[in-house]
Design an enzyme around this catalytic site. Structure first.
Site, mmCIF file in Angstrom:
data_model
loop_
_atom_site.group_PDB
_atom_site.id
_atom_site.type_symbol
_atom_site.label_atom_id
_atom_site.label_comp_id
_atom_site.label_asym_id
_atom_site.label_seq_id
_atom_site.Cartn_x
_atom_site.Cartn_y
_atom_site.Cartn_z
ATOM 1 N N MET A 1 0.816 -1.205 0.000
ATOM 2 C CA MET A 1 0.000 0.000 0.000
ATOM 3 C C MET A 1 0.857 1.266 0.000
ATOM 4 O O MET A 1 0.537 2.219 -0.654
ATOM 5 C CB MET A 1 -0.921 0.014 1.214
ATOM 6 C CG MET A 1 -1.931 -1.108 1.227
ATOM 7 S SD MET A 1 -3.044 -1.007 -0.159
ATOM 8 C CE MET A 1 -3.894 0.507 0.205
ATOM 9 N N CYS A 2 1.930 1.277 0.747
ATOM 10 C CA CYS A 2 2.816 2.427 0.843
ATOM 11 C C CYS A 2 4.205 1.922 1.200
ATOM 12 O O CYS A 2 4.409 0.748 1.491
ATOM 13 C CB CYS A 2 2.355 3.417 1.920
ATOM 14 S SG CYS A 2 0.654 3.996 1.772
ATOM 15 N N ARG A 3 5.162 2.824 1.198
ATOM 16 C CA ARG A 3 6.499 2.567 1.728
ATOM 17 C C ARG A 3 6.850 3.741 2.623
ATOM 18 O O ARG A 3 6.565 4.905 2.276
ATOM 19 C CB ARG A 3 7.539 2.455 0.618
ATOM 20 C CG ARG A 3 7.311 1.380 -0.438
ATOM 21 C CD ARG A 3 7.715 -0.016 0.054
ATOM 22 N NE ARG A 3 6.631 -0.666 0.793
ATOM 23 C CZ ARG A 3 6.720 -1.858 1.355
ATOM 24 N NH1 ARG A 3 7.847 -2.539 1.285
ATOM 25 N NH2 ARG A 3 5.696 -2.372 2.002
#
Length: 251
Positions: free
Chosen positions: A1-3
């Site tokens: 989903m994100c980093r």
């Protein structure tokens, strides 16, 4: 989903952490190596950092991909800090709230990021949302799951909980209300970093006396990077790193 990533250590230019390393967050926005959900993090980005002698961090956030912002490259080259937290975003609902939904979220001395997604949002967290004072709900930075999770963490911080305890208790409450959520959280106060591995990857690099880094994935091939087991709380500063197992809440 994100980093996302948090660093504390010797003062350096933001770009030395976020752009220059071979697999830095900048590159992770289009080519992550360990991301389990999603492939491109182009729905916003942000970085927060602390200036010497000022406990309240500055922030730079945008609603588009990090590689499309030419101004960020210049900023990252000249702005220096001993502690930072940054993230690139793959939105659960693309376009929702734009820049306001990009981490890091901030209040007072704290910076916060959420990598993951709350299952069955928003209904699953309605009971937890109702536990917040109305003024806190009305002042949410964005209308997404990460902003509400931040509000729950922030309430605990304001009540006096330490960084690790605030994250651990929030993860327990959210996981109980919304099982199978992914709750990799990252938090700093400018001195200490706390993070949770809950449903996605979390790595840490510790060099006592020099630096500590907690991130979704390594930014280089240094063999000293360690992966935190799932369901783990990581607390790190420039002198030490501790890992504490987190229990799955009762069904």
């Amino acid at each position: 989903m994100c980093r996302h990533i948090a660093y504390t250590g010797a003062t350096l230019a933001l770009g030395e952490v976020l752009i220059t390393p071979e697999h830095a967050l900048y590159r992770q926005s289009w080519e992550p190596r360990h991301q389990r959900y999603g492939t491109v993090n182009a729905d916003g980005f942000g970085v927060g950092w602390y200036a010497e002698g000022d406990p309240v961090p500055g922030r730079y956030r945008r609603g588009g991909p990090i590689w499309a912002d030419q101004g960020f490259t210049d900023l990252a080259r000249v702005v220096r800090s001993g502690t930072l937290l940054a993230a690139v975003r793959d939105a659960t609902e693309p376009g929702a709230d734009g820049e306001a939904a990009a981490a890091p979220f901030a209040s007072g001395p704290w910076l916060f990021s959420h990598n993951g997604a709350v299952r069955d949002w928003p209904g699953s967290l309605a009971p937890l949302a109702a536990s917040l004072p109305p003024e806190e709900l009305l002042s949410l930075a964005a209308r997404n799951d990460s902003a509400l999770v931040w509000a729950l963490v922030l309430r605990r911080l304001r009540e006096g909980d330490g960084l690790g305890q605030a994250l651990a208790d929030t993860v327990s409450d959210v996981a109980a209300a919304a099982p199978r959520s992914r709750l990799n959280l990252l938090l700093t106060d400018g001195r200490t970093i706390a993070g949770t591995a809950w449903g996605d990857t979390l790595w840490y690099l510790a060099e006592p006396g020099r630096r500590a880094v907690v991130a979704s994935e390594p930014y280089d091939n240094d063999p000293r990077w360690c992966e935190a087991p799932d369901h783990t709380l990581v607390v790190a500063d420039r002198t030490d790193v501790s890992l504490t197992p987190l229990k799955e809440p009762p069904a």
